[in-house]
Design an enzyme around this catalytic site. Structure first.
Site, PDB file in Angstrom:
ATOM      1  N   SER A  77       0.864  -1.179   0.000  1.00 56.21           N
ATOM      2  CA  SER A  77       0.000   0.000   0.000  1.00 56.21           C
ATOM      3  C   SER A  77       0.902   1.231   0.000  1.00 56.21           C
ATOM      4  CB  SER A  77      -0.937  -0.032   1.219  1.00 56.21           C
ATOM      5  OG  SER A  77      -1.820   1.065   1.208  1.00 56.21           O
ATOM      6  N   HIS A  90      -3.457  -1.075  -2.875  1.00 56.68           N
ATOM      7  CA  HIS A  90      -4.631  -0.231  -2.648  1.00 56.68           C
ATOM      8  C   HIS A  90      -4.611   0.866  -3.716  1.00 56.68           C
ATOM      9  CE1 HIS A  90      -4.628  -1.428   1.887  1.00 56.68           C
ATOM     10  NE2 HIS A  90      -5.037  -2.393   1.097  1.00 56.68           N
ATOM     11  N   ASP A 142      -4.485  -4.592   6.510  1.00 54.47           N
ATOM     12  CA  ASP A 142      -4.818  -5.458   5.385  1.00 54.47           C
ATOM     13  C   ASP A 142      -3.689  -6.455   5.154  1.00 54.47           C
ATOM     14  OD1 ASP A 142      -6.190  -6.525   3.315  1.00 54.47           O
ATOM     15  OD2 ASP A 142      -5.902  -4.860   1.929  1.00 54.47           O
TER      16      ASP A 142
END
Length: 984
Positions: A37, A64, A154
């Site tokens: 990310s 992401h 995540d």
């Protein structure tokens, strides 16, 4: 024993098969899922810079990504790897030697080695978790999970799924990560195989996969083919952890040991045993490897729904308010299963208006897992397993995590408990033990089920995993739901094995003795001797007495008070009114109340007490005196004195004790006190109810606002991560563009070509320094119309119109123009086109051609002089090209041949128009043509006599000629001279 299940759903189905098998899809290569990310671009570049091209791996990168911006990752990553990079598409087969990148607005999953798109989830979307979990289910032991820089949590649930399936997990270390949220959350699970910087990961990945191949295929033999080796390894685990895994199914243990050997690049059992002896941390790591918990909130949601609909109504039937409901969650791992049961029970009670005391005993053998569970703090990724409604009702948002609310946590008691050794809990209504029995050998399964039968109430319930059965104990259970293994016990409580129970109790007592805290250092002997002497002196000099505090608790006793005070039965109670003989309790309570109220001495005389049989009576005087000055913790001395001469009392109250009178007085005091208390309590209750209503309304508003803020915060966090990713890509792109811009500036400066950029509004956008020699430009002129800028052109007044024409027609134009100082420029005006071929201005280039222009003039002058020379020559002269075409004739040659110059120019020297023959009038063969002779020999032709026939007459001429040679000596044509001869 815990259910930190020593294996996975993969192990359940493949328990008897050889370790090191290929993935479920049969692929011979590893699929590496990489989650990144914010800050992940740099980590990805570093990873692939050190990853050589190989067909042993395929990589799937999940980021992401912002839905509103195009990702530049393919072109940015292309410079750092030789792997072929593809944007993932729905239905794309994963091939080795490739890198696949996820798309914005789509979640990515893998099934049978093929990538598919899945819609994004509402609320908090976790694309890395979603892909890694599908990768674990699809590839099993061929799955590798890598977590790089990023915020949030995540990927945490995803790597747990990969470990459960037998795969390998690598995580970027926090020191090298720009954002350590995702790496820190992943490392916090305690199941990560490697924590490394990105540049070190590729080497360890190759070492790991090489080791796995070695273990799986070396001579087709099991690495651990010795029972003694396995027993020794399990013995080392038991010595370190006090946990015995010898009753686990051997294939499960073998797979876990072989996996650790592969990670550590060890090929024989003997080497691994030596490694365990030298590295105590590896023993703990192997222990945790065996205890990887297959757990999550509401695992198999349909099973919990059946539990709620079919089992809980029976458990709560005919329960009274406050009745206990006891649940045992055996093998709770990190607590998700236990909290799921607590939430289901709480929901049922709220929906049906039931008010019972719910206690859930959650047990395991993994102390680290129990510590984690007791805090009740879980990563954000649990949103994939819990509905938003339950998340809002039973969890608090705490930073990047969720914590179970106290109302749920207080129902669950976490405790260390070995289900194979420790006594079971008694009188339980429900036992949940899912996916533990399948890892135990048959004798241990029977022992555990025997403990469960002892633990359960008659008609209690047993909740097993979907792959488990009760085996030979099926006659003692009836099935409530076959699919989800919900069973009801039909017998009464079983007796435990006596010998086993005694041994277990002895072990427990021994552990208690070892764990009992010290009560302090022993007191010096001299101190004890002094206290003993003091006690003897007090006993001899004063009547029996007791020291009490403001709570009426006895602090110290002086002398023999056995005739008035006794220890009560049951729980220890040091209230002197409860210890006193029956006849003395009322005067004691009354006197202490007055003494405490007034902080003054109170005496009662002639207090009559009877012996235990109620026959003999005796009387004594009761004296209650405050000690010291009172203060925050006042003390009172209660003296029990036998009857003697009356003594004057000047600072207290002396009363002849009348039982009936004092009893009545005591009742009146208590009634008045009770009435006052009731009134105060009623007022307090009303105030509390009013405050409660206000607080409840405020709480509801705050809850609603909190839910909205929480939802907004999650969305903002998701957007922030996406923007960080986009920003990193753009920062990288900006750096490249800056470098490219510098290159262009240096290139333009080095060419010394004046360049002027004009926008669509005919304003100056940019210029180079050489262009300032023609246009009077300075930096402040940027943005000014070109029409306002003067120039030095001496013969180019249409420059402005030409610029407008090029902009309008999108066609380039070139003009040679001179400036006032005599320099010449080639002015090129070209349309400025963007990547989309749209014209957004013009580019004007100024190339200095002064030297070329002067050279051209010189060449023209030279040609003119040469032409004059040839024209005035008395001899007829003809110049011929290399191909034999005439390119020049003088006037003398025109007259001799009898044709116009225009006719001769371009005519071939072999052409019949010259009518060239020998002197006898015979046509000349081509090879005897003077031009052919010179072209063939490359030598001058000194003299050749031929005849020309202009106008039908005969003119005999001598022809001489010389070849014209090019710069490199190549044949470039010839020049001929014709001289007329007298014709004989």
């Amino acid at each position: 024993m815990g259910s930190n299940d020593p294996g996975s759903s993969e192990d359940i189905q493949q328990d008897g098969q050889q370790a090191g098998k290929e993935s479920k899809t049969g692929s011979s290569f590893y699929i590496v899922g990489i989650g990144a990310s914010a800050g992940g671009l740099e980590a990805l570049e570093s990873f692939f810079d050190n990853m050589p091209l190989s067909t042993d791996y395929a990589f799937v990168v999940v980021q992401h990504l912002s839905p509103d911006y195009k990702s530049l990752m393919p072109e940015l990553l292309h410079r750092h790897t030789e792997f072929k990079i593809l944007q993932a598409e729905d239905g794309m087969q994963v091939k080795p030697g490739h890198i696949y990148l996820n798309m914005p607005k789509k979640n990515l999953i893998i099934f049978n080695g093929t990538l598919f798109f899945a819609p994004q989830e509402e609320g908090l979307n976790l694309p890395i978790d979603i892909f890694l979990r599908s990768l674990a289910e699809d590839q099993g032991e061929k799955a590798v999970g890598v977590i790089l820089s990023g915020t949030g949590t995540d990927g945490t649930r995803g790597i747990r799924a990969i470990k459960e399936a037998g795969g390998m997990v690598m995580v970027q270390d926090e020191e090298s990560a720009q954002f350590d949220g995702m790496p820190r959350s992943a490392v916090g699970t305690g199941i990560v195989d490697y924590v490394l910087s990105p540049e070190r990961m590729p080497l360890e990945l190759q070492n790991y996969t090489h080791g796995r191949y070695t273990l799986a295929f070396r001579d087709k033999q099991q690495v651990l083919d010795s029972d003694d080796a396995v027993a020794k390894i399990l013995g080392m685990i038991r010595t370190t952890t006090s946990i015995d895994f010898s009753f686990y199914k051997p294939n499960t243990i073998l797979r876990r040991i072989e996996r650790r050997m592969g990670i550590n690049q060890i090929e024989t059992a003997e080497e691994y045993i030596r490694f365990l002896e030298e590295s105590p941390n590896e023993v703990q790591t192997l222990f945790r490897e065996i205890l990887i918990g297959v757990t999550k909130f509401f695992r198999e949601p349909d099973a919990f729904e059946v539990l709620k609909q079919k089992i809980l109504p029976v458990i709560f039937q005919d329960r009274k308010r406050g009745d206990p409901v006891r649940v045992w969650a055996a093998g709770c791992s990190t607590g998700e299963e236990a909290y799921s049961l607590a939430i289901i029970l709480e929901e049922y009670c709220e929906e049906n208006g039931v008010h019972c005391d719910i206690k859930i005993f959650a047990t395991d053998i993994d102390k680290n897992a129990l510590d984690f569970a007791s805090y009740g703090i879980y990563p954000e990724s649990i949103v994939a397993d819990i509905s938003m409604e339950r998340l809002a009702r039973y969890f608090h948002k705490k930073g990047e995590s969720y914590q179970v609310k106290p109302q749920i946590r207080e129902k669950v008691i976490f405790a260390f408990h070995n289900i194979l050794k420790d006594p079971p809990f008694a009188r339980t209504d429900l036992i949940s033990c899912r996916n533990l029995l399948i890892y135990l050998q048959t004798p241990m399964q029977k022992r555990v089920l025997s403990n469960f039968k002892f633990s359960l109430k008659s008609h209690g319930f047993l909740f097993l995993g979907s792959s488990e059965t009760v085996g030979d104990a099926s006659s003692a259970f009836s099935s409530v739901d076959v699919k989800w293994r919900l069973l009801q016990y039909q017998g009464s409580r079983e007796r435990l094995d006596t010998v086993e129970t005694i041994a277990t109790a002895s072990d427990a007592l021994r552990r208690m003795e070892l764990q009992r805290p010290s009560l302090g250092m022993p007191e010096p002997r001299a101190s004890k001797l002094g206290e003993s002497v003091l006690e003897d002196v007090i006993s001899a000099c004063m009547p029996p007495a007791a020291l009490v505090d403001e709570e009426r608790s006895v602090l110290h006793i002086f002398g023999d008070v056995s005739h008035v005070l006794h220890l009560p039965r049951g729980r220890m109670n040091t209230d002197i009114t409860q210890m006193a003989v029956k006849d003395l309790s009322i005067p004691l309570a009354t006197g202490l109340q007055r003494a405490m109220k007034n902080f003054a001495k109170v005496e009662y005389r002639n207090v009559v007490i009877r012996d235990k049989d109620g026959k003999e009576e005796s009387s004594l005087d009761l004296s209650i005196r405050p000690v010291g000055e009172g203060g925050e913790h006042p003390r009172f001395i209660v003296i029990f004195r036998t009857r003697g001469p009356e003594e004057a009392v000047d600072d207290g109250e002396v009363v002849d004790y009348n039982v009936q009178e004092h009893v009545q007085k005591r009742i009146e005091d208590l009634e008045q006190e009770l009435q006052t208390t009731k009134e105060n309590l009623q007022a307090t209750v009303e105030e509390v109810e009013t405050s409660n209503e206000e607080l409840q309304a405020t709480n509801e508003e705050l809850l609603a606002a909190n839910e909205e803020l929480q939802s907004t915060n999650e969305e903002l966090q998701s957007v922030n991560e996406e923007l960080l990713t986009v920003n990193a890509e753009y920062q990288k792109k900006i750096g490249e563009l800056t470098e490219l811009n510098d290159d262009m500036d240096n290139l333009m400066a080095s060419t010394d070509i004046g360049t002027l950029f004009i926008d669509v509004d005919l304003c100056v956008r940019k210029f180079t320094q050489p262009s300032a020699k023609v246009f009077h430009l300075i930096k402040s002129d940027l943005g000014r119309p070109i029409a306002h800028i003067s120039n030095e052109f001496a013969n180019y007044d249409s420059f402005q119109k030409d610029v407008e024409e090029v902009l309008r027609r999108s066609k380039a134009k070139e003009v040679e123009a001179t400036v006032r100082d005599g320099l010449w420029y080639l002015v090129r005006i070209l349309p400025y086109r963007t990547g989309g071929k749209v014209v957004t201005g013009v580019v004007v280039t100024l190339i200095d051609i002064t030297e070329q222009h002067e050279a051209k003039g010189q060449i023209i002058n030279h040609n003119e002089e040469l032409t004059k020379l040839l024209e005035t020559s008395p001899a007829a002269t003809i110049m011929v090209t290399a191909e034999g075409d005439i390119r020049f004739v003088n006037s003398e040659a025109e007259q001799m041949i009898g044709l116009e110059r225009s006719e001769l120019t371009g005519m071939s020297f072999f052409d019949a128009g010259l009518r060239m023959t020998d002197v006898e009038g015979k046509p000349l063969p081509d090879e005897e043509n003077p031009f052919a002779i010179i072209r063939k020999n490359g030598q001058p032709l000194l003299q050749d006599t031929v005849a020309l026939h202009p106008d039908g007459s005969i003119v005999v001429v001598d022809v001489s000629g010389k070849p014209i040679l090019g710069p490199k000596g190549e044949f470039d044509g010839a020049v001929f001279k014709f001289e007329r001869l007298a014709h004989k």
